[in-house]
Design a protein around this motif. Structure first.
Motif, PDB file in Angstrom:
ATOM      1  N   LEU A 284       0.720  -1.256   0.140  1.00 59.73           N
ATOM      2  CA  LEU A 284       0.200  -0.018  -0.037  1.00 59.73           C
ATOM      3  C   LEU A 284       0.850   1.285   0.152  1.00 59.73           C
ATOM      4  CD1 LEU A 284      -2.799   1.213   0.343  1.00 59.73           C
ATOM      5  CD2 LEU A 284      -2.592   1.050   2.645  1.00 59.73           C
ATOM      6  N   HIS A 285       2.062   1.127   0.905  1.00 61.23           N
ATOM      7  CA  HIS A 285       2.781   2.718   0.831  1.00 61.23           C
ATOM      8  C   HIS A 285       3.739   2.430   0.071  1.00 61.23           C
ATOM      9  CE1 HIS A 285       0.794   4.249   4.367  1.00 61.23           C
ATOM     10  NE2 HIS A 285       0.377   3.082   4.664  1.00 61.23           N
ATOM     11  N   GLU A 286       4.038   1.267  -0.862  1.00 62.33           N
ATOM     12  CA  GLU A 286       5.201   1.168  -1.800  1.00 62.33           C
ATOM     13  C   GLU A 286       6.309   1.372  -1.087  1.00 62.33           C
ATOM     14  OE1 GLU A 286       4.043   4.276  -4.671  1.00 62.33           O
ATOM     15  OE2 GLU A 286       2.625   3.014  -5.742  1.00 62.33           O
ATOM     16  N   LEU A 287       6.567   0.564  -0.130  1.00 66.78           N
ATOM     17  CA  LEU A 287       8.067   0.775   0.718  1.00 66.78           C
ATOM     18  C   LEU A 287       9.103   0.196   0.026  1.00 66.78           C
ATOM     19  CD1 LEU A 287       6.640   0.150   4.201  1.00 66.78           C
ATOM     20  CD2 LEU A 287       6.901   2.166   3.140  1.00 66.78           C
ATOM     21  N   ALA A 288      10.250   0.709  -0.189  1.00 66.73           N
ATOM     22  CA  ALA A 288      11.513  -0.065  -0.561  1.00 66.73           C
ATOM     23  C   ALA A 288      11.928  -1.018   0.263  1.00 66.73           C
ATOM     24  CB  ALA A 288      12.466   1.074  -1.042  1.00 66.73           C
ATOM     25  N   GLU A 289      11.652  -0.623   1.750  1.00 68.32           N
ATOM     26  CA  GLU A 289      12.559  -1.460   2.603  1.00 68.32           C
ATOM     27  C   GLU A 289      11.573  -1.691   3.881  1.00 68.32           C
ATOM     28  OE1 GLU A 289      16.818  -1.815   3.432  1.00 68.32           O
ATOM     29  OE2 GLU A 289      16.397  -1.039   5.506  1.00 68.32           O
ATOM     30  N   VAL A 290      11.726  -2.728   4.534  1.00 67.40           N
ATOM     31  CA  VAL A 290      10.884  -3.076   5.789  1.00 67.40           C
ATOM     32  C   VAL A 290      12.032  -3.612   6.829  1.00 67.40           C
ATOM     33  CG1 VAL A 290       9.262  -4.037   7.230  1.00 67.40           C
ATOM     34  CG2 VAL A 290       8.549  -2.999   5.024  1.00 67.40           C
ATOM     35  N   GLN A 291      12.211  -3.115   7.835  1.00 65.99           N
ATOM     36  CA  GLN A 291      13.009  -3.606   8.698  1.00 65.99           C
ATOM     37  C   GLN A 291      12.186  -4.520   9.609  1.00 65.99           C
ATOM     38  OE1 GLN A 291      15.161  -0.471  10.615  1.00 65.99           O
ATOM     39  NE2 GLN A 291      16.880  -0.868   9.081  1.00 65.99           N
ATOM     40  N   VAL A 292      12.567  -5.929   9.921  1.00 70.74           N
ATOM     41  CA  VAL A 292      11.816  -6.723  10.837  1.00 70.74           C
ATOM     42  C   VAL A 292      12.724  -7.030  11.903  1.00 70.74           C
ATOM     43  CG1 VAL A 292      10.739  -8.960  11.018  1.00 70.74           C
ATOM     44  CG2 VAL A 292      10.405  -7.518   9.060  1.00 70.74           C
ATOM     45  N   ILE A 293      12.569  -6.620  13.181  1.00 77.28           N
ATOM     46  CA  ILE A 293      13.627  -6.693  14.189  1.00 77.28           C
ATOM     47  C   ILE A 293      12.797  -7.826  15.153  1.00 77.28           C
ATOM     48  CG2 ILE A 293      14.463  -5.618  16.313  1.00 77.28           C
ATOM     49  CD1 ILE A 293      13.682  -3.141  14.750  1.00 77.28           C
ATOM     50  N   VAL A 294      13.707  -8.903  15.251  1.00 77.27           N
ATOM     51  CA  VAL A 294      13.268 -10.135  16.160  1.00 77.27           C
ATOM     52  C   VAL A 294      13.839 -10.017  17.573  1.00 77.27           C
ATOM     53  CG1 VAL A 294      13.350 -12.882  16.183  1.00 77.27           C
ATOM     54  CG2 VAL A 294      13.180 -11.690  14.085  1.00 77.27           C
ATOM     55  N   HIS A 295      12.717 -10.076  18.248  1.00 75.64           N
ATOM     56  CA  HIS A 295      13.030  -9.768  19.735  1.00 75.64           C
ATOM     57  C   HIS A 295      12.236 -10.585  20.809  1.00 75.64           C
ATOM     58  CE1 HIS A 295      13.914  -6.716  22.895  1.00 75.64           C
ATOM     59  NE2 HIS A 295      14.900  -6.106  21.772  1.00 75.64           N
ATOM     60  N   GLY A 296      12.494 -10.332  21.994  1.00 79.35           N
ATOM     61  CA  GLY A 296      12.027 -11.280  23.224  1.00 79.35           C
ATOM     62  C   GLY A 296      11.611 -10.173  24.277  1.00 79.35           C
TER      63      GLY A 296
END
Length: 380
Positions: free
Chosen positions: A60-72
């Motif tokens: 929808l936002h035409e994002l060039a990059e998304v950061q996915v941060i895996v956490h606990g």
């Protein structure tokens, strides 16, 4: 024309428990104890929903990059199979035009070759938490039976040094009892690409250790100034990046921040808990019960729905959403009011300067003066 507001960082809580019992942990030691009601591990069904929401938002936002941060908690407790499924599913669902960048923050104690192979496969960048040398680290970062964690974490860092494509750096929480120069040198000895010094979480109602609300003393500013001077005088080729110092230097020169704790750039992050609940930045759990909650869930709400939440809107609002004292401050473009959670008071909510305001003021002033001195023309 300003970019349309969007979520560009998604913090996924893949496991709600931890194998350490750190004395200052913002998840387990503050008033908000909702971790007790969370599933231990994020299910594959929840991962599927998260991947769907990330993909639809990126499209929808035409994002060039998304950061996915895996956490606990401690994310490695989820195991290799879960993390492999998560990374594979999110990348498969994402639009072809969107790059997915995976990051993971760990205490490092479970790191082994199987995890390293997984990180290499999916391009994970991995940060490790360590507060300094053995005595300095083990004062807080301990097992439940009181044993220190330094040896195990140091071993993980030595392993990561051999994996430059994976190793992203060290996260260290400041303790005023630790010598700042020695701490910087101890951490730099592990050759991290970056060191991230964190101010202990606190606010005007629950102040951090050694910080008197309303007082003009600057214990944390003084600590960071000593560390900065050591960093600044180290030859560039031999020193790691230090996020807080690099952010201040960049902002003073009119550049971007690179940190949610400084500057006026929108904070475009949200958190997904192990049960699929959508939350704001999870550090808001240090403020009070339910402060991070949005009342939304992956099954019923999109990330665009979350963007309409007042808390998320405030963090996207820049200067307009700061309190009057901050808006009038000459340092506001650099300080940005400090970390959102550190501004809270029962009387004014988040419409306050950071509880660290004097510390940030003296630190920014010192950095600016040091740089200006170096920029003076040579005397004939």
């Amino acid at each position: 024309m300003p970019a349309r507001p969007a979520i560009r960082q998604v913090l996924l809580k893949v496991h709600s428990r931890c194998n350490l019992s750190c004395t200052y942990c913002y998840i387990y030691t503050f008033a908000d104890q909702t971790w007790l009601t969370q599933p231990r591990c994020m299910s594959r069904e929840t991962i599927d929903l998260a991947a769907k929401r990330i993909a639809e938002h990126a499209l929808l936002h035409e994002l060039a990059e998304v950061q996915v941060i895996v956490h606990g908690g401690e994310p490695l407790l989820a195991g290799v199979a879960v993390l492999d499924y998560l990374a594979t599913t999110i990348r498969m669902q994402a639009p072809q035009s969107t790059r997915v960048a995976f990051g993971l923050q760990t205490n490092g104690l479970l790191l082994n070759e199987e995890f390293l192979a997984l990180f290499r496969k999916h391009g994970f960048r991995v940060g490790v938490s360590l507060d300094g040398g053995r005595a300095d680290n083990d004062r807080h970062r301990r097992f439940a039976d009181g044993r220190g964690s330094f040896d195990g974490v140091a071993a993980a860092l030595e392993t990561l040094r051999k994996e430059p494509s994976v190793y992203s750096g060290i996260l260290a929480t400041i303790d005023l009892r630790n010598d700042p120069v020695q701490t910087y040198r101890e951490l730099a000895g592990f050759a991290p690409p970056r060191i991230d010094f964190l101010l202990p979480h606190g606010n005007w109602e629950t102040p951090p250790p050694g910080r008197s609300p309303g007082g003009q003393d600057t214990p944390y500013g003084d600590w960071l100034i000593a560390a900065f001077d050591e960093y600044y005088t180290t030859p560039t080729a031999a020193r790691p990046s230090v996020r807080i110092f690099d952010s201040i230097l960049s902002l003073l020169m009119g550049g971007p921040s690179g940190s949610e704790s400084l500057g006026l750039e929108p904070v475009d992050l949200l958190t997904v808990e192990t049960d699929g609940s959508i939350e704001q930045g999870d550090v808001l759990k240090t403020v009070g019960v339910g402060q991070a909650a949005t009342g939304m869930h992956l099954t019923t709400h999109s990330f665009d729905d979350a963007l309409e939440h007042p808390g998320l809107r405030a963090r996207l609002g820049g200067l307009a959403n700061l309190g009057p004292q901050c808006r009038q401050c000459p340092l506001v473009k650099v300080c940005g009011g400090g970390h959102y959670a550190h501004r809270f008071s029962p009387d004014n909510g988040f419409s306050n300067p950071s509880v660290y305001c004097p510390d940030l003021t003296v630190l920014i002033g010192h950095v600016r003066a040091r740089v200006l001195r170096d920029l003076q023309p040579c005397q004939p």
